[in-house]
Design an enzyme around this catalytic site. Structure first.
Site, PDB file in Angstrom:
ATOM      1  N   ASP A   1      41.423  46.362  -8.142  1.00 53.82           N
ATOM      2  CA  ASP A   1      41.114  47.692  -8.387  1.00 53.82           C
ATOM      3  C   ASP A   1      40.913  48.022  -9.735  1.00 53.82           C
ATOM      4  O   ASP A   1      42.031  46.768 -10.293  1.00 53.82           O
ATOM      5  CB  ASP A   1      41.932  48.733  -8.351  1.00 53.82           C
TER       6      ASP A   1
ATOM      7  N   LYS B   1      37.022  51.363  -7.895  1.00 49.78           N
ATOM      8  CA  LYS B   1      36.252  53.199  -8.134  1.00 49.78           C
ATOM      9  C   LYS B   1      36.357  53.606  -8.936  1.00 49.78           C
ATOM     10  O   LYS B   1      35.839  55.051  -8.490  1.00 49.78           O
ATOM     11  CB  LYS B   1      35.883  52.719  -6.485  1.00 49.78           C
TER      12      LYS B   1
ATOM     13  N   MET C   1      45.517  60.860 -12.681  1.00 53.25           N
ATOM     14  CA  MET C   1      44.612  61.997 -12.201  1.00 53.25           C
ATOM     15  C   MET C   1      44.275  62.770 -13.109  1.00 53.25           C
ATOM     16  O   MET C   1      43.702  63.728 -12.166  1.00 53.25           O
ATOM     17  CB  MET C   1      44.144  60.991 -11.344  1.00 53.25           C
TER      18      MET C   1
END
Length: 246
Positions: free
Chosen positions: A39, A61, A172
């Site tokens: 990642d 991503k 997040m």
């Protein structure tokens, strides 16, 4: 320490970024695997452990900026393993916490590819340790809630129903600090609730901010990745719940 085996996929937690928080098992697998699919948030220091000649591919991503789909990642894991590679699917923090592990495990199981999950130090735990503040306590909260505001479709999840009986680790969170503060206050969180914000944990640009819930709106927006901690108040500080009778 056992090396990575051919035709096997390892879902490995890379921890928050620094090498000294990487587990010995993760270190052994990263340095012996023939293929690393990692990642965006995996640090260069961790990636530097890859074996000479290993295939190292970024499949991140992050924030939807890349066009790599989860289906493509699943396909690559299966394809490389079936070709005889030892595959490390490297994820920041712990692979089972907001790391899309459920989808990848399901794909590997359906393809009958051997796999193993290697836990890592979660960013939430590392942030609490950095701040020197326990997430649980005999006087305060006996529970911890892990949540995220980032969903697969790019929407943000509400914080409705998250009350101050449990400390909250918010992954997040996005940049709407005022919205987060307002939702929690509506849910009964005291304005003096202790908050910790950590950006780029484990990297050279690491930054920590401490504040109260009432001050969160005025804090500068930190660069991603950010994790927020909200510490449940002591039990005698929590607002009373009154029964209503008709």
């Amino acid at each position: 320490m056992k090396s990575a085996q051919s035709k096997t996929v390892y879902l490995v937690g890379a921890g928050p970024g620094s090498l000294d928080l990487l587990t010995l098992r993760a270190h052994a697998l990263i340095s012996s695997a023939s293929c690393l699919l990692h990642d965006d948030l995996v640090s260069p220091e961790v990636l530097s452990l890859a074996a000479p000649g290993a295939l190292v591919q970024n499949v991140g991503k992050r924030c939807g900026q890349k066009k790599i789909t989860q289906e493509e990642i699943n396909s690559w894991m299966i394809q490389y393993a079936q070709q005889g590679h030892s595959v490390v699917r490297l994820k920041s923090g712990d692979p089972l916490l907001f790391g899309r592990a459920a989808e990848e495990i399901a794909a590997l199981a359906q393809a009958e590819v051997s796999f193993e999950v290697i836990p890592g130090v979660s960013t939430g735990f590392a942030a609490a340790a950095l701040a020197g503040l326990p997430l649980t306590g005999r006087i305060g909260s006996s529970r911890v809630l892990f949540a995220t505001r980032h969903l697969a479709a790019g929407d943000t999840s509400g914080l409705a129903g998250i009350t101050p009986e449990a400390s909250l680790v918010l992954y997040m969170p996005g940049g709407d600090y005022a919205g987060i503060a307002n939702e929690l206050i509506v849910n009964g969180w005291p304005t003096h609730t202790r908050c910790v914000l950590v950006s780029s944990l484990g990297n050279a640009s690491q930054h920590l901010e401490k504040c109260t819930l009432s001050e969160l709106s005025d804090k500068p927006r930190l660069p991603s990745p950010v994790v927020m901690l909200f510490f449940a108040p002591d039990r005698d500080e929590q607002p009373a719940v009154h029964d209503h009778q008709d």
